[in-house]
Design a protein around this motif. Structure first.
Motif, PDB file in Angstrom:
ATOM      1  N   ILE A 199       0.837  -1.197   0.000  1.00  0.00           N
ATOM      2  CA  ILE A 199       0.000   0.000   0.000  1.00  0.00           C
ATOM      3  C   ILE A 199       0.873   1.249   0.000  1.00  0.00           C
ATOM      4  O   ILE A 199       0.615   2.208  -0.732  1.00  0.00           O
ATOM      5  CB  ILE A 199      -0.930   0.017   1.230  1.00  0.00           C
ATOM      6  N   MET A 200       1.914   1.244   0.833  1.00  0.00           N
ATOM      7  CA  MET A 200       2.833   2.377   0.860  1.00  0.00           C
ATOM      8  C   MET A 200       3.564   2.494  -0.477  1.00  0.00           C
ATOM      9  O   MET A 200       3.839   3.597  -0.953  1.00  0.00           O
ATOM     10  CB  MET A 200       3.817   2.224   2.016  1.00  0.00           C
ATOM     11  N   GLY A 201       3.845   1.333  -1.076  1.00  0.00           N
ATOM     12  CA  GLY A 201       4.454   1.355  -2.406  1.00  0.00           C
ATOM     13  C   GLY A 201       3.508   1.965  -3.422  1.00  0.00           C
ATOM     14  O   GLY A 201       3.919   2.743  -4.291  1.00  0.00           O
ATOM     15  N   THR A 202       2.217   1.627  -3.305  1.00  0.00           N
ATOM     16  CA  THR A 202       1.202   2.214  -4.184  1.00  0.00           C
ATOM     17  C   THR A 202       1.149   3.721  -3.998  1.00  0.00           C
ATOM     18  O   THR A 202       1.062   4.484  -4.969  1.00  0.00           O
ATOM     19  CB  THR A 202      -0.176   1.601  -3.885  1.00  0.00           C
ATOM     20  N   ALA A 203       1.211   4.151  -2.721  1.00  0.00           N
ATOM     21  CA  ALA A 203       1.191   5.586  -2.435  1.00  0.00           C
ATOM     22  C   ALA A 203       2.410   6.270  -3.038  1.00  0.00           C
ATOM     23  O   ALA A 203       2.312   7.375  -3.584  1.00  0.00           O
ATOM     24  CB  ALA A 203       1.156   5.813  -0.922  1.00  0.00           C
ATOM     25  N   ALA A 257       4.741   9.447  -7.376  1.00  0.00           N
ATOM     26  CA  ALA A 257       5.640   9.549  -8.515  1.00  0.00           C
ATOM     27  C   ALA A 257       4.911  10.090  -9.751  1.00  0.00           C
ATOM     28  O   ALA A 257       5.505  10.781 -10.578  1.00  0.00           O
ATOM     29  CB  ALA A 257       6.258   8.189  -8.826  1.00  0.00           C
ATOM     30  N   TYR A 258       3.611   9.751  -9.880  1.00  0.00           N
ATOM     31  CA  TYR A 258       2.802  10.330 -10.951  1.00  0.00           C
ATOM     32  C   TYR A 258       2.917  11.849 -10.902  1.00  0.00           C
ATOM     33  O   TYR A 258       3.223  12.516 -11.888  1.00  0.00           O
ATOM     34  CB  TYR A 258       1.319   9.988 -10.731  1.00  0.00           C
ATOM     35  N   SER A 292      -3.238  -6.266  -0.929  1.00  0.00           N
ATOM     36  CA  SER A 292      -2.755  -4.937  -1.309  1.00  0.00           C
ATOM     37  C   SER A 292      -1.745  -4.976  -2.458  1.00  0.00           C
ATOM     38  O   SER A 292      -1.325  -3.931  -2.944  1.00  0.00           O
ATOM     39  CB  SER A 292      -2.106  -4.260  -0.092  1.00  0.00           C
ATOM     40  N   ARG A 293      -1.375  -6.160  -2.886  1.00  0.00           N
ATOM     41  CA  ARG A 293      -0.366  -6.257  -3.947  1.00  0.00           C
ATOM     42  C   ARG A 293      -0.926  -5.902  -5.319  1.00  0.00           C
ATOM     43  O   ARG A 293      -0.210  -5.385  -6.176  1.00  0.00           O
ATOM     44  CB  ARG A 293       0.226  -7.668  -3.977  1.00  0.00           C
ATOM     45  N   VAL A 294      -2.200  -6.200  -5.530  1.00  0.00           N
ATOM     46  CA  VAL A 294      -2.812  -5.912  -6.833  1.00  0.00           C
ATOM     47  C   VAL A 294      -2.799  -4.416  -7.145  1.00  0.00           C
ATOM     48  O   VAL A 294      -2.354  -4.007  -8.228  1.00  0.00           O
ATOM     49  CB  VAL A 294      -4.237  -6.481  -6.905  1.00  0.00           C
ATOM     50  N   PRO A 295      -3.271  -3.545  -6.234  1.00  0.00           N
ATOM     51  CA  PRO A 295      -3.197  -2.109  -6.515  1.00  0.00           C
ATOM     52  C   PRO A 295      -1.770  -1.623  -6.733  1.00  0.00           C
ATOM     53  O   PRO A 295      -1.539  -0.737  -7.565  1.00  0.00           O
ATOM     54  CB  PRO A 295      -3.807  -1.469  -5.253  1.00  0.00           C
ATOM     55  N   PHE A 296      -0.832  -2.192  -5.992  1.00  0.00           N
ATOM     56  CA  PHE A 296       0.563  -1.795  -6.153  1.00  0.00           C
ATOM     57  C   PHE A 296       1.065  -2.120  -7.552  1.00  0.00           C
ATOM     58  O   PHE A 296       1.658  -1.274  -8.233  1.00  0.00           O
ATOM     59  CB  PHE A 296       1.435  -2.484  -5.108  1.00  0.00           C
ATOM     60  N   ALA A 297       0.819  -3.358  -8.001  1.00  0.00           N
ATOM     61  CA  ALA A 297       1.265  -3.773  -9.340  1.00  0.00           C
ATOM     62  C   ALA A 297       0.593  -2.922 -10.418  1.00  0.00           C
ATOM     63  O   ALA A 297       1.244  -2.485 -11.375  1.00  0.00           O
ATOM     64  CB  ALA A 297       0.948  -5.249  -9.557  1.00  0.00           C
ATOM     65  N   CYS A 322       2.103   0.550 -10.533  1.00  0.00           N
ATOM     66  CA  CYS A 322       3.459   0.528 -11.115  1.00  0.00           C
ATOM     67  C   CYS A 322       3.385   0.566 -12.638  1.00  0.00           C
ATOM     68  O   CYS A 322       4.128   1.292 -13.295  1.00  0.00           O
ATOM     69  CB  CYS A 322       4.213  -0.719 -10.654  1.00  0.00           C
ATOM     70  N   ILE A 323       2.481  -0.231 -13.192  1.00  0.00           N
ATOM     71  CA  ILE A 323       2.308  -0.245 -14.642  1.00  0.00           C
ATOM     72  C   ILE A 323       1.804   1.120 -15.114  1.00  0.00           C
ATOM     73  O   ILE A 323       2.254   1.655 -16.138  1.00  0.00           O
ATOM     74  CB  ILE A 323       1.321  -1.359 -15.051  1.00  0.00           C
ATOM     75  N   GLY A 324       0.878   1.699 -14.364  1.00  0.00           N
ATOM     76  CA  GLY A 324       0.367   3.018 -14.718  1.00  0.00           C
ATOM     77  C   GLY A 324       1.435   4.085 -14.665  1.00  0.00           C
ATOM     78  O   GLY A 324       1.473   4.987 -15.502  1.00  0.00           O
ATOM     79  N   MET A 325       2.330   3.994 -13.662  1.00  0.00           N
ATOM     80  CA  MET A 325       3.402   4.977 -13.544  1.00  0.00           C
ATOM     81  C   MET A 325       4.350   4.901 -14.737  1.00  0.00           C
ATOM     82  O   MET A 325       4.780   5.928 -15.275  1.00  0.00           O
ATOM     83  CB  MET A 325       4.195   4.749 -12.255  1.00  0.00           C
TER      84      MET A 325
END
Length: 461
Positions: free
Chosen positions: A26-30, A35-36, A166-171, A174-177
Motif C-alpha cells: 500500500i505504501m508502495g502504491t502511495a 511519482a505520478y 494490497s499487492r494488486v493495486p501496487f502492481a 506501477c504499470i500506470g506509472m
C-alpha cells in the motif's frame, strides 16, 4: 482456507508481520501515485513556473475530488472488512458492488461540474496571467472531466485492501506509472507523431495512465475468489447498503472536502505574493506527499486490520496493532523530517530551476518538515478510527483544527514572516492534530476493550 492464501490473514498470527505484509504494497502504491505527480511536476517544471502555477490551481479540484469519492471508498472498505470479519461474504459483496456503483455515479456528476463551471472555478484563485488561467481551465476539463478512472482506482484499491490483498493495486499503479513516464514527455513536448500539448499534454498523460491502472485492476478482479467473484456490477444494490456506506463515509468526505477547501482559501492568500508563490506551494506540496501519501497508505492497512478484528471482536489484537502502527509511522515521519530540513534546496531544485524561486521552495520544505511525524500519526489514526466506524471523531477534530489554519495564516502572514507565515500555520495545526488524534484514539480503544471485558464478565455470570 485455501482461498485465503493470496490474501494477508489479519485475524491470526503476528501483528507486525500482518501489518507489514499488507502495508508495504500500500505504501508502495502511495509512492507510485506520488511519482505520478512528481513526474508531472518535473516535466511541467521544464516548461516554466507559469505552467506549474496552472497545474497547481487546477490540481486543487482534482484533490477536492478525493472528498467526493470518500463516500464510496471509505464506507465500502469499512463494511466489507466488517462483513468478512463476521464471516458474511455475501453481505461483503453487496457492499463492494454498492461502493463501485456509487463511485461511478459520483464520477460522472463531478466530471460534468468540472467542465461546465471550469472558468469560475479557476477564477476563484484570483490568478492574473491570462495564459496561466487558460492552461488551468484546459487541465481541469481534461483531468476533472475524466475523473472516473481515478474514482474507480481508489475504490478498487480500498476494496482489495479490505480483503487483505494490497499487492494488486501496487502492481497496477506501477504499470500506470511507467505509462505516465513515457507519455508525459511525449504529450507535453510533442515527441514523435504527437503534437506539443504543454499543460494539456500533462493532463492527458495522467488520465491515460489512470485508465491503464483501471484496466489492470479489473483484470485481477476476474481472478479473485474472496469478494469480487460474488459482485455482479449491473445488479441493483438495496438502498439500505448505500445508506450505511454513506453514513460511514460522509464524515470522512466532509472532512476531506473542508480540508481541501481550506487549502484552496490558503492558496488564494498565497497568490498575494505572486504567481510564483503558487508554484512553490504546488511543488512543495508534491514533495511533501512523500510523507503524507505513505501515511495515508499505512492508514488504509490499519483500517483493514482494525476493521476485520473489530468485526471478529478481537479488540485486544486491534488495540495492539494500532500502537505498533503508530510507532512505525513515527519512525517514517522522522526520516522525512530529516530529509526535508537537511536537503531542502537540492530536493526542490529537482523540480523548479529558476534561481529566484529556489530560496522560497527551500523555506517551504524546512518549515513543513517540522510537523511530519505528527502528520503521519494523524493520517494513520484516521484510518484506525474509520476501521472501528468512528469517522465522526476524525471529522470533528480535523474540521476544527484545519479551519484554524485560516486565522493562523492571516495572523502569521501579517508579521515579519510574510509568506513563510502561511507555511508555519500549516505546520502548527499539523502538530496539534497529531497529538490530539493519538490521545483520542487511545481513549476510544480503552473504552472498547473495557466494554468488551464487561460484556464477557456478564456472559459468564
Amino acid at each position: 482456507m485455501t482461498e485465503m492464501k493470496k490474501q494477508v490473514d489479519l485475524l491470526n498470527g503476528k501483528i507486525i508481520s500482518a501489518l507489514t505484509e499488507l502495508a508495504i504494497p500500500i505504501m508502495g502504491t502511495a509512492a507510485v501515485q506520488m511519482a505520478y505527480n512528481l513526474t508531472d511536476m518535473a516535466w511541467i517544471g521544464r516548461v516554466g513556473a507559469t505552467a506549474v502555477a496552472s497545474v497547481g490551481a487546477a490540481g486543487m479540484y482534482t484533490w477536492l475530488s478525493t472528498g467526493v469519492v470518500m463516500l464510496a471508498k471509505m464506507g465500502g472498505q469499512v463494511k466489507v472488512a466488517h462483513s468478512l470479519g463476521e464471516g458474511r461474504k455475501e453481505r461483503a459483496a453487496q457492499y463492494g458492488r454498492g461502493a463501485l456503483q456509487l463511485a461511478v455515479i459520483l464520477a460522472v456528476i463531478y466530471g460534468i461540474v468540472m467542465n461546465v463551471f471550469a472558468y469560475p472555478l479557476i477564477g476563484f484563485f484570483g490568478l492574473e496571467d491570462p495564459k496561466i488561467i487558460g492552461d488551468a481551465v484546459i487541465y481541469l476539463r481534461i483531468a476533472g472531466g475524466l475523473i472516473i478512472f481515478t474514482f474507480l482506482n481508489q475504490t478498487l484499491t480500498n476494496l482489495f485492501t479490505a480483503i487483505g490483498s494490497s499487492r494488486v493495486p501496487f502492481a497496477a499503479n506501477c504499470i500506470g506509472m511507467l505509462s505516465n513516464i513515457v507519455l508525459d514527455p511525449m504529450l507535453i513536448f510533442g515527441i514523435g507523431f504527437f503534437p506539443e500539448m504543454g499543460v494539456a499534454g500533462a493532463a492527458a498523460a495522467t488520465v491515460a495512465s489512470q485508465a491503464v491502472v483501471t484496466a489492470v485492476m479489473l483484470w485481477h478482479v476476474r481472478k479473485d475468489t474472496i469478494l469480487f467473484n460474488r459482485i455482479q456490477f449491473w445488479k441493483k444494490t438495496p438502498l439500505p447498503y448505500f445508506i450505511i456506506m454513506v453514513k460511514i463515509g460522509f464524515p470522512a468526505a466532509v472532512q476531506e472536502t473542508i480540508y481541501c477547501g481550506i487549502s484552496m482559501i490558503l492558496t488564494r492568500f498565497v497568490t498575494g505574493w505572486g504567481d510564483t508563490a503558487v508554484a512553490v506551494q504546488r511543488v512543495g506540496g508534491q514533495i511533501e506527499s512523500l510523507s503524507w501519501m505513505a501515511a495515508e497508505g499505512f492508514g488504509m492497512a490499519i483500517n483493514a486490520f482494525v476493521g476485520q478484528n473489530y468485526g471478529a471482536r478481537q479488540f485486544g489484537r486491534m488495540r495492539k496493532g494500532y500502537f505498533i502502527a503508530a510507532g512505525m509511522m513515527a519512525v517514517w515521519g522522522s526520516i522525512i523530517t530529516a530529509l526535508m530540513i537537511l536537503f531542502s534546496t537540492p530536493i526542490f531544485g529537482l523540480f523548479i530551476h529558476e534561481a529566484d524561486v529556489l530560496p522560497y521552495g527551500a523555506d517551504y520544505l524546512k518549515i513543513m518538515g517540522v510537523g511530519q511525524i505528527f502528520m503521519c500519526v494523524e493520517l494513520m489514526t484516521v484510518g484506525a478510527l474509520a476501521g472501528m466506524g468512528k469517522t465522526l471523531y476524525s471529522s470533528i477534530i480535523s474540521i476544527i483544527l484545519t479551519s484554524a489554519r485560516i486565522p493562523l495564516a492571516m495572523l502569521f502572514g501579517s508579521t515579519f514572516l510574510g509568506l513563510d507565515g502561511i507555511w508555519w500555520a500549516l505546520t502548527v495545526s499539523s502538530i496539534l492534530k497529531g497529538i490530539i488524534f493519538f490521545l483520542v484514539c487511545c481513549i476510544v480503544l480503552k473504552r472498547i476493550v473495557k466494554r468488551a471485558g464487561q460484556e464477557g464478565e456478564g456472559e459468564k455470570a
